[in-house]
Design an enzyme around this catalytic site. Structure first.
Site, PDB file in Angstrom:
ATOM      1  N   TYR A 161     112.721  26.207  53.750  1.00  0.00           N
ATOM      2  CA  TYR A 161     111.863  25.070  53.410  1.00  0.00           C
ATOM      3  C   TYR A 161     112.583  23.969  52.622  1.00  0.00           C
ATOM      4  O   TYR A 161     111.931  23.077  52.094  1.00  0.00           O
ATOM      5  CB  TYR A 161     110.663  25.559  52.585  1.00  0.00           C
ATOM      6  CG  TYR A 161     109.500  26.050  53.429  1.00  0.00           C
ATOM      7  CD1 TYR A 161     109.686  27.012  54.404  1.00  0.00           C
ATOM      8  CD2 TYR A 161     108.211  25.562  53.246  1.00  0.00           C
ATOM      9  CE1 TYR A 161     108.633  27.478  55.168  1.00  0.00           C
ATOM     10  CE2 TYR A 161     107.150  26.016  54.005  1.00  0.00           C
ATOM     11  CZ  TYR A 161     107.368  26.975  54.963  1.00  0.00           C
ATOM     12  OH  TYR A 161     106.307  27.430  55.717  1.00  0.00           O
ATOM     13  N   LYS A 208     116.429  39.491  58.698  1.00  0.00           N
ATOM     14  CA  LYS A 208     116.770  39.239  60.095  1.00  0.00           C
ATOM     15  C   LYS A 208     118.286  39.144  60.152  1.00  0.00           C
ATOM     16  O   LYS A 208     118.855  38.244  60.763  1.00  0.00           O
ATOM     17  CB  LYS A 208     116.094  37.950  60.580  1.00  0.00           C
ATOM     18  CG  LYS A 208     116.119  37.748  62.089  1.00  0.00           C
ATOM     19  CD  LYS A 208     115.331  38.780  62.872  1.00  0.00           C
ATOM     20  CE  LYS A 208     115.731  38.733  64.337  1.00  0.00           C
ATOM     21  NZ  LYS A 208     115.130  39.816  65.133  1.00  0.00           N
ATOM     22  N   ASP A 256     110.659  40.929  62.754  1.00  0.00           N
ATOM     23  CA  ASP A 256     109.854  41.154  63.963  1.00  0.00           C
ATOM     24  C   ASP A 256     109.266  42.569  63.949  1.00  0.00           C
ATOM     25  O   ASP A 256     108.084  42.782  64.235  1.00  0.00           O
ATOM     26  CB  ASP A 256     110.676  40.891  65.236  1.00  0.00           C
ATOM     27  CG  ASP A 256     112.066  41.521  65.195  1.00  0.00           C
ATOM     28  OD1 ASP A 256     112.508  41.989  64.119  1.00  0.00           O
ATOM     29  OD2 ASP A 256     112.727  41.552  66.258  1.00  0.00           O
ATOM     30  N   ASP A 299     105.508  33.079  55.010  1.00  0.00           N
ATOM     31  CA  ASP A 299     104.433  32.213  55.507  1.00  0.00           C
ATOM     32  C   ASP A 299     103.787  32.861  56.734  1.00  0.00           C
ATOM     33  O   ASP A 299     102.562  32.964  56.835  1.00  0.00           O
ATOM     34  CB  ASP A 299     105.021  30.848  55.870  1.00  0.00           C
ATOM     35  CG  ASP A 299     103.983  29.907  56.427  1.00  0.00           C
ATOM     36  OD1 ASP A 299     102.877  29.856  55.874  1.00  0.00           O
ATOM     37  OD2 ASP A 299     104.275  29.227  57.435  1.00  0.00           O
ATOM     38  N   ASP A 326      99.928  34.985  57.012  1.00  0.00           N
ATOM     39  CA  ASP A 326      98.841  34.619  57.932  1.00  0.00           C
ATOM     40  C   ASP A 326      98.468  35.810  58.807  1.00  0.00           C
ATOM     41  O   ASP A 326      97.289  36.065  59.067  1.00  0.00           O
ATOM     42  CB  ASP A 326      99.268  33.455  58.855  1.00  0.00           C
ATOM     43  CG  ASP A 326      98.749  32.117  58.349  1.00  0.00           C
ATOM     44  OD1 ASP A 326      98.648  31.946  57.120  1.00  0.00           O
ATOM     45  OD2 ASP A 326      98.444  31.235  59.182  1.00  0.00           O
TER      46      ASP A 326
HETATM   47  C1  IPM Z   1     100.963  27.899  53.412  1.00  0.00           C
HETATM   48  C2  IPM Z   1     100.973  26.739  54.347  1.00  0.00           C
HETATM   49  C3  IPM Z   1     102.099  25.822  53.934  1.00  0.00           C
HETATM   50  C4  IPM Z   1     103.395  26.587  54.002  1.00  0.00           C
HETATM   51  C5  IPM Z   1     102.190  24.552  54.753  1.00  0.00           C
HETATM   52  C6  IPM Z   1     100.948  23.730  54.605  1.00  0.00           C
HETATM   53  C7  IPM Z   1     103.443  23.787  54.444  1.00  0.00           C
HETATM   54  O1  IPM Z   1     101.102  27.168  55.650  1.00  0.00           O
HETATM   55  O2  IPM Z   1     100.797  27.680  52.200  1.00  0.00           O
HETATM   56  O3  IPM Z   1     101.118  29.023  53.890  1.00  0.00           O
HETATM   57  O4  IPM Z   1     103.973  26.746  55.069  1.00  0.00           O
HETATM   58  O5  IPM Z   1     103.839  27.048  52.960  1.00  0.00           O
HETATM   59 MG    MG Z   2     100.966  29.273  55.871  1.00  0.00          MG
END
Ligand code: IPM
Ligand code: MG
Length: 367
Positions: free
Chosen positions: A142, A193, A226, A250, A254
């Protein structure tokens, strides 16, 4: 005691809706414990960008610096490029305030039927699906270095560099191992990885291994990311603390949230563990423009993020109340938002949590 001063960035889309719903819950929990919260709202985000060309004013970071914490809703709007909105607000805050730990609990709350229940025989129960992601939050993939070259030509090229430092890996790994050491199962999985990324991820593995030596009680192992993603689906019971780089964390967080039933449930804490700078608390979901304005966004992730904030501020009693109350509402199952199969709106769910706070006193739940 002087009040905790909290900067509120409700942001865009469903951000203001979930924040508006969450604040009275946090306020009430704090009140029951004699804790004073002082909220200061900043109208920053995509509207601000449209009006001024900036997501936040030039001195925005300086204005946030004196606060004890930052409470964020969500940022982004379809007519504003994501890299503009995100690079103009969330990422600069994480970076400037050295919030190098992104802590993201991934737990199946009692009462919910998980997405994959009954399919493939994976043990999806609140006892077996109880992980927390410790995501490196200040560097890695990032850092935003690179560029676009020969734009619009057939030779067009983009470079996106990632930067991993020994110091950056070490400090987040140490945080994760310390966390694992204090949890009942004392397990840690490091997402790597290094089979394909021979520079950054080999350094990652080496540093994690060095840090692990200081935590002999924690059993840990590296997994290629993975395989780790697959394992979260097939053997969630074998995972506890997951240590991951910025991008891997990230994605995995999710996945973890979706597996537990909804992205709207999951909280996140962007921590500056030393407390030199304010930390920031937010749900992990985005601004969800598709449902914005309808009053049906799930406020649980935001309320839970608020519990993490109260905990960070030293208000453990209030944090415990909020967490127990939201768990009770989810377990009860009669007041849920539509994506969980319910018919309640954002405010109703939050109100249901608020009404349970009084009975939710006691020791904080095990984290
Ligand atoms: C999160 C979001 C952010 C990230 C985006 C909005 C940049 O997806 O907080 O997980 O990737 O960190
Ligand atoms: Mg995210």
């Amino acid at each position: 005691m002087s009040p905790h001063r909290i900067a509120v960035l409700a942001g865009d889309g469903i951000g203001p809706e979930v924040v508006e719903a969450a604040l009275p819950v946090l306020e009430a929990a704090a009140g029951l414990e004699g804790v004073d919260l002082d909220w200061v709202h900043f109208p920053w985000g995509c509207d601000h960008w449209q009006a001024t060309g900036r997501m936040m004013p030039e001195d925005g970071l300086d204005r946030l610096r004196p606060f004890d914490a930052i409470f964020l809703g969500a940022v982004g709007r379809p007519d504003v490029p994501d890299h503009v909105s995100v690079r103009g607000l969330i990422l600069p805050i994480r970076r400037a305030f050295d919030q190098y730990v992104n802590l993201r609990p991934m737990e199946l709350l009692p009462g919910l039927s998980p997405v994959l229940a009954g399919r493939g025989g994976a043990p999806f129960s609140p006892e077996s699906f109880r992980m927390v992601c410790v995501r490196e939050n200040s560097e890695g993939e990032y850092v935003g270095l690179g560029g676009r070259f020969d734009q619009g030509t057939r030779d067009e090229r983009a470079e996106q560099l990632s930067v991993f430092t020994r110091r950056g890996i070490e400090r987040v790994a140490r945080y994760a191992f310390r966390l694992a050491d204090g949890r009942p199962r004392r397990l840690l999985a490091s997402a790597t990885k290094s089979n394909a990324w021979q520079h950054a991820m080999v350094l990652w593995d080496e540093v994690v291994e060095e840090v692990a030596r200081d935590f002999p009680r924690v059993s840990w192992r590296p997994y290629h990311v993975d395989a780790l993603a697959a394992r979260m689906v097939s053997h969630p019971d074998s995972l506890d603390v997951i240590l991951a780089s910025n991008l891997f964390g990230d994605i995995l967080s999710d996945l973890g949230a979706a597996l537990t039933g909804s992205l709207g449930l999951a909280p996140g804490a962007n921590l500056n563990p030393e407390g030199t700078h304010p930390s920031m608390f937010e749900p992990i979901h985005g601004s969800a423009p598709d449902i914005a304005g309808q009053g049906i966004a799930n406020p649980i992730g935001t309320i839970w993020a608020g519990a993490l904030m109260l905990d960070h501020l030293g208000a453990q009693g209030a944090a415990g109340r909020v967490e127990r109350a939201l768990r009770a509402v989810v377990a009860d199952g009669t007041v849920l938002t539509p994506e969980l199969g319910g018919r309640a709106g954002t405010m109703e769910v939050a109100e249901a949590v608020r009404l349970r706070l009084a009975d939710a006193g006691g020791a904080p739940p095990p984290s």
